[in-house]
Design a protein around this motif. Structure first.
Motif, PDB file in Angstrom:
ATOM      1  N   THR A 152       0.834  -1.200   0.000  1.00 20.87           N
ATOM      2  CA  THR A 152       0.000   0.000   0.000  1.00 20.87           C
ATOM      3  C   THR A 152       0.870   1.252   0.000  1.00 20.87           C
ATOM      4  O   THR A 152       0.624   2.193  -0.761  1.00 20.87           O
ATOM      5  CB  THR A 152      -0.950   0.005   1.212  1.00 20.87           C
ATOM      6  OG1 THR A 152      -1.789  -1.148   1.137  1.00 20.87           O
ATOM      7  CG2 THR A 152      -1.797   1.263   1.253  1.00 20.87           C
ATOM      8  N   GLU A 202      -3.594   6.237   2.896  1.00 22.55           N
ATOM      9  CA  GLU A 202      -4.936   6.073   3.461  1.00 22.55           C
ATOM     10  C   GLU A 202      -6.024   6.090   2.393  1.00 22.55           C
ATOM     11  O   GLU A 202      -7.130   5.616   2.620  1.00 22.55           O
ATOM     12  CB  GLU A 202      -5.225   7.168   4.496  1.00 22.55           C
ATOM     13  CG  GLU A 202      -4.322   7.133   5.708  1.00 22.55           C
ATOM     14  CD  GLU A 202      -2.946   7.749   5.442  1.00 22.55           C
ATOM     15  OE1 GLU A 202      -2.796   8.604   4.525  1.00 22.55           O
ATOM     16  OE2 GLU A 202      -2.002   7.357   6.138  1.00 22.55           O
ATOM     17  N   GLN A 203      -5.708   6.634   1.227  1.00 21.02           N
ATOM     18  CA  GLN A 203      -6.690   6.702   0.140  1.00 21.02           C
ATOM     19  C   GLN A 203      -6.768   5.412  -0.664  1.00 21.02           C
ATOM     20  O   GLN A 203      -7.662   5.253  -1.485  1.00 21.02           O
ATOM     21  CB  GLN A 203      -6.373   7.862  -0.793  1.00 21.02           C
ATOM     22  CG  GLN A 203      -6.611   9.217  -0.167  1.00 21.02           C
ATOM     23  CD  GLN A 203      -6.376  10.349  -1.147  1.00 21.02           C
ATOM     24  OE1 GLN A 203      -6.136  10.146  -2.335  1.00 21.02           O
ATOM     25  NE2 GLN A 203      -6.436  11.571  -0.639  1.00 21.02           N
ATOM     26  N   LYS A 239      -7.586   1.649  -1.116  1.00 22.27           N
ATOM     27  CA  LYS A 239      -8.463   0.630  -0.525  1.00 22.27           C
ATOM     28  C   LYS A 239      -8.020  -0.745  -1.006  1.00 22.27           C
ATOM     29  O   LYS A 239      -7.714  -0.937  -2.183  1.00 22.27           O
ATOM     30  CB  LYS A 239      -9.925   0.870  -0.919  1.00 22.27           C
ATOM     31  CG  LYS A 239     -10.427   2.264  -0.602  1.00 22.27           C
ATOM     32  CD  LYS A 239     -10.407   2.513   0.884  1.00 22.27           C
ATOM     33  CE  LYS A 239     -10.886   3.923   1.186  1.00 22.27           C
ATOM     34  NZ  LYS A 239     -10.404   4.447   2.404  1.00 22.27           N
ATOM     35  N   SER A 240      -7.998  -1.704  -0.109  1.00 24.20           N
ATOM     36  CA  SER A 240      -7.500  -3.041  -0.441  1.00 24.20           C
ATOM     37  C   SER A 240      -8.395  -3.802  -1.412  1.00 24.20           C
ATOM     38  O   SER A 240      -7.954  -4.743  -2.046  1.00 24.20           O
ATOM     39  CB  SER A 240      -7.312  -3.865   0.833  1.00 24.20           C
ATOM     40  OG  SER A 240      -8.563  -4.049   1.480  1.00 24.20           O
ATOM     41  N   ASP A 241      -9.644  -3.368  -1.557  1.00 26.18           N
ATOM     42  CA  ASP A 241     -10.555  -4.074  -2.461  1.00 26.18           C
ATOM     43  C   ASP A 241     -10.653  -3.416  -3.844  1.00 26.18           C
ATOM     44  O   ASP A 241     -11.472  -3.799  -4.659  1.00 26.18           O
ATOM     45  CB  ASP A 241     -11.941  -4.206  -1.832  1.00 26.18           C
ATOM     46  CG  ASP A 241     -12.578  -2.855  -1.509  1.00 26.18           C
ATOM     47  OD1 ASP A 241     -11.850  -1.850  -1.459  1.00 26.18           O
ATOM     48  OD2 ASP A 241     -13.795  -2.827  -1.305  1.00 26.18           O
ATOM     49  N   VAL A 242      -9.784  -2.439  -4.117  1.00 20.92           N
ATOM     50  CA  VAL A 242      -9.769  -1.756  -5.406  1.00 20.92           C
ATOM     51  C   VAL A 242      -8.470  -2.128  -6.127  1.00 20.92           C
ATOM     52  O   VAL A 242      -7.391  -2.043  -5.552  1.00 20.92           O
ATOM     53  CB  VAL A 242      -9.865  -0.221  -5.220  1.00 20.92           C
ATOM     54  CG1 VAL A 242      -9.755   0.500  -6.551  1.00 20.92           C
ATOM     55  CG2 VAL A 242     -11.148   0.145  -4.504  1.00 20.92           C
ATOM     56  N   TYR A 290      -6.714   2.880  -9.927  1.00 26.60           N
ATOM     57  CA  TYR A 290      -6.139   4.125  -9.420  1.00 26.60           C
ATOM     58  C   TYR A 290      -5.286   4.807 -10.493  1.00 26.60           C
ATOM     59  O   TYR A 290      -4.782   5.898 -10.273  1.00 26.60           O
ATOM     60  CB  TYR A 290      -5.272   3.862  -8.186  1.00 26.60           C
ATOM     61  CG  TYR A 290      -6.064   3.539  -6.942  1.00 26.60           C
ATOM     62  CD1 TYR A 290      -6.701   4.543  -6.226  1.00 26.60           C
ATOM     63  CD2 TYR A 290      -6.155   2.232  -6.483  1.00 26.60           C
ATOM     64  CE1 TYR A 290      -7.425   4.250  -5.081  1.00 26.60           C
ATOM     65  CE2 TYR A 290      -6.868   1.931  -5.334  1.00 26.60           C
ATOM     66  CZ  TYR A 290      -7.498   2.947  -4.639  1.00 26.60           C
ATOM     67  OH  TYR A 290      -8.203   2.645  -3.508  1.00 26.60           O
TER      68      TYR A 290
END
Length: 61
Positions: free
Chosen positions: A19, A31-32, A34-37, A42
């Protein structure tokens, strides 16, 4: 016997590292992310994804 659904500490550390590296290449706060994206969503191009995989910070020196 009960089993925990929490990932092993090593898995958590790897996920955190990935990350942080993705955030570095995307130039956004970790922090922006997401583990499911998927990273491609991005805008992380394949060349940058390859750089994450061969990151020199993994080489002991």
């Amino acid at each position: 016997m009960t089993t925990s659904m929490e990932p092993a500490p090593e898995v958590q550390q790897l996920a955190q590292w990935l990350t942080e590296r993705a955030a570095y290449y995307l130039e956004i706060p970790a922090e922006q992310i997401k583990s499911d994206v998927k990273l491609v969503e991005y805008g992380l191009e394949s060349a940058a994804r390859a750089k994450i995989v061969v990151d020199p910070s993994l080489v002991a020196g």
